[in-house]
Design an enzyme around this catalytic site. Structure first.
Site, PDB file in Angstrom:
ATOM      1  N   ARG A 156       0.865  -1.173   0.000  1.00  0.00           N
ATOM      2  CA  ARG A 156       0.000   0.000   0.000  1.00  0.00           C
ATOM      3  C   ARG A 156       0.903   1.225   0.000  1.00  0.00           C
ATOM      4  NH1 ARG A 156      -1.917  -3.496   4.134  1.00  0.00           N
ATOM      5  NH2 ARG A 156      -4.008  -4.333   3.733  1.00  0.00           N
ATOM      6  N   LYS A 179      -1.604  -2.406   8.094  1.00  0.00           N
ATOM      7  CA  LYS A 179      -2.721  -1.953   8.917  1.00  0.00           C
ATOM      8  C   LYS A 179      -2.701  -2.646  10.278  1.00  0.00           C
ATOM      9  CE  LYS A 179      -5.936  -0.722   5.208  1.00  0.00           C
ATOM     10  NZ  LYS A 179      -7.277  -0.973   4.625  1.00  0.00           N
ATOM     11  N   HIS A 247      -2.724   2.712  -5.983  1.00  0.00           N
ATOM     12  CA  HIS A 247      -3.329   1.520  -5.380  1.00  0.00           C
ATOM     13  C   HIS A 247      -3.637   0.465  -6.435  1.00  0.00           C
ATOM     14  CE1 HIS A 247      -4.907  -0.440  -1.876  1.00  0.00           C
ATOM     15  NE2 HIS A 247      -6.027  -0.737  -2.487  1.00  0.00           N
ATOM     16  N   ARG A 250      -0.938  -2.081  -6.704  1.00  0.00           N
ATOM     17  CA  ARG A 250      -1.033  -3.177  -5.729  1.00  0.00           C
ATOM     18  C   ARG A 250      -2.048  -4.217  -6.204  1.00  0.00           C
ATOM     19  NH1 ARG A 250      -1.202  -4.834  -0.113  1.00  0.00           N
ATOM     20  NH2 ARG A 250      -3.337  -5.091   0.635  1.00  0.00           N
ATOM     21  N   HIS A 273      -3.741  -9.065   4.116  1.00  0.00           N
ATOM     22  CA  HIS A 273      -5.172  -9.029   4.385  1.00  0.00           C
ATOM     23  C   HIS A 273      -5.471  -9.762   5.697  1.00  0.00           C
ATOM     24  CE1 HIS A 273      -6.400  -8.381  -0.097  1.00  0.00           C
ATOM     25  NE2 HIS A 273      -6.148  -7.262   0.533  1.00  0.00           N
ATOM     26  N   TYR A 282      -9.950 -11.244  -5.830  1.00  0.00           N
ATOM     27  CA  TYR A 282      -9.051 -11.341  -6.979  1.00  0.00           C
ATOM     28  C   TYR A 282      -9.368 -12.536  -7.861  1.00  0.00           C
ATOM     29  CZ  TYR A 282      -6.490  -7.591  -4.843  1.00  0.00           C
ATOM     30  OH  TYR A 282      -6.157  -6.375  -4.309  1.00  0.00           O
TER      31      TYR A 282
END
Length: 301
Positions: A156, A179, A247, A250, A273, A282
């Site tokens: 990211r 994150k 983004h 990515r 994730h 995806y």
């Protein structure tokens, strides 16, 4: 109208930042929603809202807030995020008073399941190279290194901005903090490593210790908006679609790995994730690409 519960929203900001370790962007967005919600309740109910009043809100108040936000032009995805923030705030209000949260039942808008728009490998590389030739100073080498890192390692943009100079010298892998302070290890291919090395050699400022790896023109931390601006300019010069954002690089990393045979669990780890459901989108992207190829190539399609 000022409401006593607004002080609670201020404390919530500290809770989100320090206890939950949410990003500054998330804290700002959630707390802004809390203040918006309190201001709406004051107008809607015609009275000051205290923190005890938040414990007994009927579902109709939440639905009215949601309707008010949708009437102002808020989309389904944004409205769903607002409701999520409101529910989190009401839970905090209850726990702050030592109560068990009993949230009013209301259904948030269904989020549209949008598909990423991956770039082709040629377009992704062309974008990085164009950004890397936009000027004659060292910042061009920096922008190229960042964009290749996003595409080559699936970072990211905030993760790239958060890399410290202590990661140097770059090896074949890189430890990234994503994150919620979750760390993961991502691969670094030769092209990415060479681009970062070229940038560090050109950078006129010392890159040591906890100093950010990617610096601004004056030697301070780099603002991600400057990278986005560089991408917009390079994209315009190349005639590439507006969907090709930092983004999207990515997304391209993920889609191309999946098309090359990567399994979902491995891809989940590489992307950082929290749940597999975030990665499963995806598979839809890849199926959509195959269907598009079929429609354009098959004589009976």
């Amino acid at each position: 109208m000022s409401h006593p519960a607004q002080a609670l929203a201020v404390r919530w900001a500290s809770f989100l930042a320090h206890d939950r370790r949410r990003s500054p962007h998330t804290v700002r967005a959630y707390v802004a929603t809390a203040h918006r919600f309190l201001e709406f309740l004051g107008r809607h109910r015609g009275e000051e809202i205290g923190r005890y009043g938040l414990l007994t809100l009927p579902a109709s108040d939440l639905r009215a807030f949601l309707a008010d936000r949708r009437a102002s032009g808020l989309g389904a995805s944004s409205a769903a995020r607002e409701m999520s923030a409101v529910r989190a705030f009401l839970s905090f209000a209850a726990e702050d008073l030592g109560e068990i949260p009993q949230l009013p039942r209301t259904r948030a808008p269904k989020r549209p399941r949008t598909l990423p728009r991956p770039a082709s490998p040629d377009d992704a590389l062309a974008l990085a190279e164009e950004a890397g030739s936009a000027s004659e100073d060292w910042t061009a080498a920096r922008d190229m290194a960042i964009l290749l890192l996003l595409y080559g390692s699936g970072l990211r943009i905030a993760e790239a901005m958060g890399l410290p100079a202590s990661v140097l010298p770059i090896g074949r892998t890189l430890r990234v903090t994503g994150k919620r302070n979750k760390t993961r290890v991502v691969p670094v291919v030769d092209a990415v490593r060479e681009a970062i090395t070229a940038y560090t050699q050109a950078c006129p400022y010392p890159l040591t210790g906890s100093t950010p790896l990617f610096l601004g023109a004056r030697g301070g931390p780099l603002n991600a908006d400057l990278v986005r601006r560089s991408v917009r300019s390079a994209r315009r010069r190349l005639g590439l679609p507006d969907s090709l954002t930092p983004h999207a690089l990515r997304h391209s990393f993920a889609t191309h790995l999946l098309a090359g045979g990567a399994d979902l669990r491995s891809l989940q780890e590489l992307l950082g994730h929290a749940s597999l459901s975030s990665t499963q989108i995806y598979t839809q992207v890849d199926a959509a690409q195959l269907l598009d190829i079929y429609r354009h190539a098959h004589p009976r399609a």
